[in-house]
Scaffold this motif. Structure first.
Motif, PDB file in Angstrom:
ATOM      1  N   PHE A  28      55.616  43.040  33.037  1.00 36.94           N
ATOM      2  CA  PHE A  28      54.578  43.123  31.990  1.00 36.94           C
ATOM      3  C   PHE A  28      55.181  43.769  30.731  1.00 36.94           C
ATOM      4  O   PHE A  28      56.201  44.451  30.807  1.00 36.94           O
ATOM      5  CB  PHE A  28      53.401  43.951  32.517  1.00 36.94           C
ATOM      6  N   LEU A  57      49.617  35.593  31.783  1.00 41.33           N
ATOM      7  CA  LEU A  57      49.325  36.533  30.696  1.00 41.33           C
ATOM      8  C   LEU A  57      50.584  37.122  30.047  1.00 41.33           C
ATOM      9  O   LEU A  57      50.594  37.391  28.847  1.00 41.33           O
ATOM     10  CB  LEU A  57      48.479  37.695  31.251  1.00 41.33           C
ATOM     11  N   TYR A  58      51.633  37.335  30.832  1.00 44.59           N
ATOM     12  CA  TYR A  58      52.777  38.098  30.328  1.00 44.59           C
ATOM     13  C   TYR A  58      53.651  37.307  29.349  1.00 44.59           C
ATOM     14  O   TYR A  58      54.477  37.885  28.653  1.00 44.59           O
ATOM     15  CB  TYR A  58      53.645  38.615  31.489  1.00 44.59           C
ATOM     16  N   TRP A  89      45.030  33.975  34.870  1.00 48.14           N
ATOM     17  CA  TRP A  89      44.223  34.866  34.022  1.00 48.14           C
ATOM     18  C   TRP A  89      42.766  34.366  33.934  1.00 48.14           C
ATOM     19  O   TRP A  89      42.531  33.152  34.057  1.00 48.14           O
ATOM     20  CB  TRP A  89      44.876  34.953  32.631  1.00 48.14           C
ATOM     21  N   HIS A 118      44.186  36.898  38.904  1.00 52.41           N
ATOM     22  CA  HIS A 118      44.570  38.143  38.226  1.00 52.41           C
ATOM     23  C   HIS A 118      43.448  39.196  38.233  1.00 52.41           C
ATOM     24  O   HIS A 118      43.694  40.376  38.438  1.00 52.41           O
ATOM     25  CB  HIS A 118      45.006  37.815  36.797  1.00 52.41           C
ATOM     26  N   TRP A 119      42.223  38.760  37.969  1.00 53.34           N
ATOM     27  CA  TRP A 119      41.050  39.656  37.969  1.00 53.34           C
ATOM     28  C   TRP A 119      39.843  38.899  38.524  1.00 53.34           C
ATOM     29  O   TRP A 119      39.732  37.695  38.304  1.00 53.34           O
ATOM     30  CB  TRP A 119      40.705  40.121  36.544  1.00 53.34           C
ATOM     31  N   ASN A 179      43.182  43.186  41.607  1.00 52.93           N
ATOM     32  CA  ASN A 179      42.077  43.977  41.062  1.00 52.93           C
ATOM     33  C   ASN A 179      40.762  43.714  41.797  1.00 52.93           C
ATOM     34  O   ASN A 179      39.682  43.858  41.218  1.00 52.93           O
ATOM     35  CB  ASN A 179      41.930  43.713  39.551  1.00 52.93           C
TER      36      ASN A 179
HETATM   37  O1  LIG Z   1      48.643  42.585  34.362  1.00 55.41           O
HETATM   38  C1  LIG Z   1      48.007  43.162  33.509  1.00 55.41           C
HETATM   39  O2  LIG Z   1      48.480  44.000  32.622  1.00 55.41           O
HETATM   40  C2  LIG Z   1      47.445  44.390  31.737  1.00 55.41           C
HETATM   41  C3  LIG Z   1      47.603  45.813  31.308  1.00 55.41           C
HETATM   42  O3  LIG Z   1      47.531  46.684  32.387  1.00 55.41           O
HETATM   43  C4  LIG Z   1      46.199  44.156  32.468  1.00 55.41           C
HETATM   44  O4  LIG Z   1      45.154  43.818  31.647  1.00 55.41           O
HETATM   45  C5  LIG Z   1      46.560  43.055  33.353  1.00 55.41           C
HETATM   46  O5  LIG Z   1      45.877  43.081  34.523  1.00 55.41           O
END
Ligand SMILES: O=C1O[C@H](CO)[C@@H](O)[C@@H]1O
Ligand code: NDP
Length: 305
Positions: A28, A57-58, A89, A118-119, A179
């Motif tokens: 990250f 995301l990264y 994401w 991811h979330w 998460n």
């Molecule tokens: O992987 C991730 O990194 C960011 C910052 O912690 C977070 O939003 C995401 O889950």
């Protein structure tokens, strides 16, 4: 005093029979100069890392893919010796194929070892008019994060599962979540249309943030837990804690190794990150620790998240 052991050699068995290295390289906050990403991934693998953690995301999957191609070409490692994780994401909550196939293309791989949701969130897909890029975390005029209405976050796991279970599709070796709380997992288990149990749950864990409840729940269910932000994220504040420094001296390990030991003694995967290759040798080893030290590290007071 117990001996130093090589953390890059520790593997865990997942609930589908696959193995996952306990030590992974986090990626990250990639520097703008993506050649640093490539150099660090190459250095990490040459140092012994066999597991790389990335995400759509990264925005560093292409540089990671370039590094992997070079490592394969030089004969440093074979594809099957590596464990590559990527993530979907929340903008892509209902477009998993689009997200995953882009990640796979950028990584220049035929398959990925682990894909995580991811979330447990659903964000709308909004394009920034100026840059033309997707807004990863869309906010309204008041600055509140916008979530998709009438959307279920379980949809993402279902779409991942569909690709994973397709006998003619070999692009995903294991699937998991990130998460997820205990309630999120209970929600997933309650859904009669879901056929699998996630292999991994990736959550924030570091000294002072042991996450005992969710770790115990996952481990009881046979879900391997990966701890992210193990050094406390940006600037590595967990490495600066007086307790970690004292233990480093007492146990004759680097501060990083104390944290790695904390994770491996709890059967957790750890994915620390550094964009400085010279720091890599500090994050390769661990020692067996007594329960009292694990508890001390779990209970240390911290002033960061
Ligand atoms: O992987 C991730 O990194 C960011 C910052 O912690 C977070 O939003 C995401 O889950
Ligand atoms: N699933 C999710 O939602 C999330 C997943 N992650 C994953 O977890 C990984 C790890 O988390 P991350 O946020 O990167 O943070 P970490 O906890 O790994 O800490 C990284 C920080 O520690 C510093 N650091 C590393 N080694 C040393 C050292 N020897 N001395 C001093 N400072 C040091 C790094 O600086 P420097 O680079 O200058 O060495 C960097 O600033 C991520 O890279 C990502 O892969 C992270 C967040 C959320």
């Amino acid at each position: 005093m117990s001996e130093k052991l090589n953390a890059t050699k520790v593997n865990y068995k997942l609930n589908n029979g696959k193995t996952m290295p306990a030590l992974g390289f986090g990626t990250f906050c990639a520097p703008e100069d993506q050649s640093i990403v490539k150099d660090c991934v190459i250095a990490a693998v040459k140092a012994g890392y066999r597991h790389i953690d990335t995400a759509y995301l990264y925005q560093d999957e292409k540089a990671i893919g370039d590094a992997l191609q070079e490592l394969f070409k030089e004969g440093v490692v074979k594809r099957e010796e590596l464990f590559i994780t990527t993530k979907v994401w929340p903008n892509f909550w209902d477009k998993v194929e689009e997200s995953f196939s882009t990640s796979l293309k950028n990584l220049q791989l035929e398959y990925v070892d682990l894909v995580l949701q991811h979330w447990p969130l659903c964000y709308p897909k909004i394009t920034d008019n100026e840059t033309g890029y997707i807004v990863f975390t869309p906010t309204d005029d008041q600055g509140n994060i916008m979530e998709e209405k009438d959307a279920s976050y379980l949809e993402t796991y279902k779409q991942l599962e569909k690709i994973y279970l397709d006998e003619n599709d070999h692009r995903i070796r294991s699937i998991g979540v990130s998460n997820y709380t205990v309630d999120n997992l209970k929600d997933l288990f309650r859904d009669p249309t879901i056929q699998t149990c996630p292999s991994v749950n990736q959550i924030a864990i570091h000294p002072g943030k042991p996450q005992n409840e969710i770790v115990d729940y996952c481990q009881e269910k046979g879900i391997v837990v990966t701890g992210y932000t193990p050094y406390g994220s940006q600037g590595g504040p967990a490495l600066k804690l007086p307790l970690i420094k004292q233990l480093s001296e007492k146990l004759d390990m680097s501060v990083n190794e104390v944290v790695i030991s904390y994770f491996l003694n709890r059967n957790l995967v750890i994915i620390p990150r550094t964009w400085k290759t010279e720091r890599l040798p500090q994050s390769l080893h661990y020692k067996k620790l007594p329960k009292e030290i694990i508890e001390q590290i779990s209970n240390v007071k911290i002033d960061f998240e």
